[in-house]
Write a protein that holds these residues in place. Sequence first.
Motif, PDB file in Angstrom:
ATOM      1  N   ASP A   1       3.614   6.112   2.048  1.00 39.09           N
ATOM      2  CA  ASP A   1       3.993   7.847   2.247  1.00 39.09           C
ATOM      3  C   ASP A   1       3.827   8.420   3.452  1.00 39.09           C
ATOM      4  O   ASP A   1       4.486   9.097   3.846  1.00 39.09           O
ATOM      5  N   GLU A   2       2.747   7.784   4.199  1.00 38.01           N
ATOM      6  CA  GLU A   2       2.363   8.384   5.623  1.00 38.01           C
ATOM      7  C   GLU A   2       3.962   7.912   6.398  1.00 38.01           C
ATOM      8  O   GLU A   2       4.162   8.890   7.463  1.00 38.01           O
TER       9      GLU A   2
ATOM     10  N   LYS B   1       0.861  -1.204  -0.027  1.00 39.88           N
ATOM     11  CA  LYS B   1       0.007  -0.151  -0.037  1.00 39.88           C
ATOM     12  C   LYS B   1       0.882   1.478   0.039  1.00 39.88           C
ATOM     13  O   LYS B   1       1.375   1.585   1.059  1.00 39.88           O
ATOM     14  N   SER B   2       0.966   1.785  -1.166  1.00 40.81           N
ATOM     15  CA  SER B   2       1.937   3.097  -1.187  1.00 40.81           C
ATOM     16  C   SER B   2       1.556   4.123  -0.491  1.00 40.81           C
ATOM     17  O   SER B   2       2.382   4.938   0.021  1.00 40.81           O
ATOM     18  N   ASN B   3       0.144   4.415  -0.400  1.00 34.38           N
ATOM     19  CA  ASN B   3      -0.448   5.448   0.601  1.00 34.38           C
ATOM     20  C   ASN B   3       0.210   5.416   2.023  1.00 34.38           C
ATOM     21  O   ASN B   3       0.547   6.566   2.776  1.00 34.38           O
TER      22      ASN B   3
END
Length: 304
Positions: A204-205, A199-201
């Motif tokens: 990013d977090e 999960k790239s998001n």
Amino acid sequence: MEFFSKLKNGLNKTRNSFTEKIERLIIGYANINESCLDELEEILISADVGVSTTMKLMDDVRLGIRQKEINSPQDLQPFLIKKISQILESGEDHITIAPSGPTVFLVIGVNGVGKTTTIGKLAKYYRANGKSVLLAAADTFRAAAIDQLQIWGKRAAVDVIAHEEGSDPAAVVFDAVKAAIARNTDILLIDTAGRLHTKSNLMDELNKIYRVIKREIPAAPHETLLVLDATTGQNAIHQAELFTKAAPISGVVLTKLDGTAKGGVVIGIKAQLSMPVKLIGVGEGEDDLQPFIAKDFAAALFDM
């Protein structure tokens, strides 16, 4: 001695699967031949040493035979002990502590590896050693994660900085870092969501959290610890490879070593990733998280 005893007991399953198989191999062959070497290779792979590390060790064994360091099956075990100990003892595995101000630990890893429990045990360890400790509940995706960290906070008699479920994890971290500085706290332990590395998001977090910490304390985080479940074997190594793309990992915490026959994964992590193993979990007790000491691990693994 108590720690070594726990370590030795915790590695029972791995030792039974690994060391004892090597001992039976030695008894079973009068001479070293290809069948003997094939069986040795199989033993190393089944202990989750990893294919590439196994191939390297087997190349070392064949070179040892050619150079007459290994002349009989009885020479195999001391030779392997030497080579594996060299792998385990490479690099620095000690925990970094800031010379002044808060030491910040960012703790990451997928769900179920024992991340929050690791933080709770670290909090108890540092409190027992006279340090002031603060926890940050930056796993805001699950209410249960916040609750679990608060339970550990009560056990260790330390405060927990937490927001509501679903709030911005980076905002929790910002408040926690500010509080740690204001209170002159020795140790700040930050829990994060069990990020799925696909999960790239979420990755990013994690990057956002990292930037927030660095903005307030440029030398921090002093440790970015990736918690891995030893029972998952090679999948743990795969996770480590993926997480290094999201944050500069300073070391690994390997949990549940007592629950697996695949403790050879420690060798694989060190050899394949050149990544320090900082802490290991060898039991369910609150005092069963131990600093990784390479020579002790090798001694316990080979029953020396």
